[in-house]
Design a protein around this motif. Structure first.
Motif, PDB file in Angstrom:
ATOM      1  N   THR A  70       7.994   2.734  -0.084  1.00 62.77           N
ATOM      2  CA  THR A  70       6.989   1.832   0.401  1.00 62.77           C
ATOM      3  C   THR A  70       7.597   0.463   0.769  1.00 62.77           C
ATOM      4  O   THR A  70       8.243  -0.002  -0.354  1.00 62.77           O
ATOM      5  CB  THR A  70       5.917   1.567  -0.659  1.00 62.77           C
ATOM      6  N   GLY A  72       5.851  -3.255   1.165  1.00 66.91           N
ATOM      7  CA  GLY A  72       4.570  -3.973   1.396  1.00 66.91           C
ATOM      8  C   GLY A  72       3.473  -2.727   1.380  1.00 66.91           C
ATOM      9  O   GLY A  72       3.349  -1.865   0.543  1.00 66.91           O
ATOM     10  N   ASP A  73       2.644  -2.543   2.516  1.00 67.81           N
ATOM     11  CA  ASP A  73       1.655  -1.403   2.526  1.00 67.81           C
ATOM     12  C   ASP A  73       1.984  -0.345   3.453  1.00 67.81           C
ATOM     13  O   ASP A  73       1.229   0.769   3.577  1.00 67.81           O
ATOM     14  CB  ASP A  73       0.440  -2.116   3.031  1.00 67.81           C
ATOM     15  N   GLU A  74       3.384  -0.268   3.904  1.00 64.58           N
ATOM     16  CA  GLU A  74       3.671   0.625   4.919  1.00 64.58           C
ATOM     17  C   GLU A  74       4.643   1.893   4.102  1.00 64.58           C
ATOM     18  O   GLU A  74       5.477   1.355   3.308  1.00 64.58           O
ATOM     19  CB  GLU A  74       4.639   0.091   5.951  1.00 64.58           C
ATOM     20  N   ASN A  75       4.197   3.081   4.441  1.00 70.28           N
ATOM     21  CA  ASN A  75       4.890   4.300   4.048  1.00 70.28           C
ATOM     22  C   ASN A  75       5.967   4.310   4.880  1.00 70.28           C
ATOM     23  O   ASN A  75       5.797   4.444   6.409  1.00 70.28           O
ATOM     24  CB  ASN A  75       3.846   5.239   3.840  1.00 70.28           C
ATOM     25  N   CYS A  76       7.310   4.449   4.693  1.00 66.83           N
ATOM     26  CA  CYS A  76       8.311   4.471   5.448  1.00 66.83           C
ATOM     27  C   CYS A  76       9.503   5.557   5.166  1.00 66.83           C
ATOM     28  O   CYS A  76       9.413   6.112   3.978  1.00 66.83           O
ATOM     29  CB  CYS A  76       9.243   3.144   5.357  1.00 66.83           C
ATOM     30  N   SER A 102       8.298   2.295   9.817  1.00 71.41           N
ATOM     31  CA  SER A 102       7.121   2.487   9.406  1.00 71.41           C
ATOM     32  C   SER A 102       6.605   4.010   9.875  1.00 71.41           C
ATOM     33  O   SER A 102       6.743   4.197  11.005  1.00 71.41           O
ATOM     34  CB  SER A 102       5.816   1.686   9.609  1.00 71.41           C
ATOM     35  N   SER A 104       3.621   5.208  10.107  1.00 72.33           N
ATOM     36  CA  SER A 104       2.228   5.066  10.862  1.00 72.33           C
ATOM     37  C   SER A 104       2.386   4.384  12.204  1.00 72.33           C
ATOM     38  O   SER A 104       1.708   4.624  13.034  1.00 72.33           O
ATOM     39  CB  SER A 104       1.152   4.812  10.132  1.00 72.33           C
ATOM     40  N   LYS A 105       3.302   3.287  12.215  1.00 73.11           N
ATOM     41  CA  LYS A 105       3.458   2.393  13.354  1.00 73.11           C
ATOM     42  C   LYS A 105       4.702   2.809  14.058  1.00 73.11           C
ATOM     43  O   LYS A 105       4.985   2.244  15.191  1.00 73.11           O
ATOM     44  CB  LYS A 105       3.455   1.034  12.897  1.00 73.11           C
ATOM     45  N   THR A 127       6.787  -8.754  10.176  1.00 78.92           N
ATOM     46  CA  THR A 127       5.528  -8.591   9.380  1.00 78.92           C
ATOM     47  C   THR A 127       4.572  -9.108  10.803  1.00 78.92           C
ATOM     48  O   THR A 127       4.927  -9.318  11.674  1.00 78.92           O
ATOM     49  CB  THR A 127       5.321  -9.807   8.276  1.00 78.92           C
TER      50      THR A 127
END
Length: 183
Positions: A70, A72-76, A102, A104-105, A127
């Motif tokens: 993780t 921040g809020d990102e699962n990587c 990331s 998701s992104k 960010t």
């Protein structure tokens, strides 16, 4: 630096060197960045020309360090890339790089790169990630250069606007002669 232009042409053909061109408004001219200058600073910042260029994944030994971490809020994914040749190390200026991507992104959100010589490292953080059309863009990018725990310098890039779905773009917009005309 307002109105600075940078064009990178990344060729897929083996043996054909990529090209980078830079327009500096104070000089009112476009100059070609030599292949040997990719590890150099981009207009005095902590970013290098190499940082702004596409990478050929086949030129690196790549391994998955961690499947889920993780930031921040990102699962990587945490991925490590090491240039396969001494020439590529010289060209990029890096011994190895760790990249947090990331899931998701599908975007790098953090990076640590060890500079040649082993005494300095660069840290990248993306960010303010916004979805623009079908893809995400980092609107705030920070690069820090450290020697041990000492901060040597820091650069912050902020993106003002993005149009990933612009309809009025054509091949002639991606030419060295177009750089000095601005956006």
């Amino acid at each position: 630096m307002r109105n600075t232009g940078f064009l990178s042409i990344d060729y897929q053909a083996a043996g054909r060197a990529d090209e980078q061109w830079l327009y500096l408004p104070k000089l009112h001219r476009v100059t070609r960045v030599p292949s040997s200058g990719k590890a150099d600073s981009f207009v005095g910042s902590d970013f290098s020309i190499s940082d702004l260029s596409a990478k050929d994944a086949d030129s690196y030994d790549v391994k998955l360090v961690e499947a889920s971490v993780t930031v921040g809020d990102e699962n990587c994914w945490l991925i490590e890339a090491t240039p396969r040749t001494a020439a590529l190390k010289e060209e990029t200026g890096y011994e190895r790089t760790q990249i947090w991507v990331s899931k998701s992104k599908q975007l790098p959100v953090q990076l640590k790169a060890w500079l040649l010589g082993g005494k300095k490292a660069k840290y990248f953080k993306a960010t303010d990630l916004r979805k623009d059309g079908a893809s995400f863009t980092a609107y705030r990018m920070q690069m820090r250069t450290l020697e041990g725990s000492d901060l040597l310098s820091e650069t912050l890039l902020e993106v003002l606007s993005v149009d990933n779905e612009a309809k009025d773009i054509n091949d002639s917009d991606f030419a060295q002669q177009r750089l000095d005309q601005g956006i």
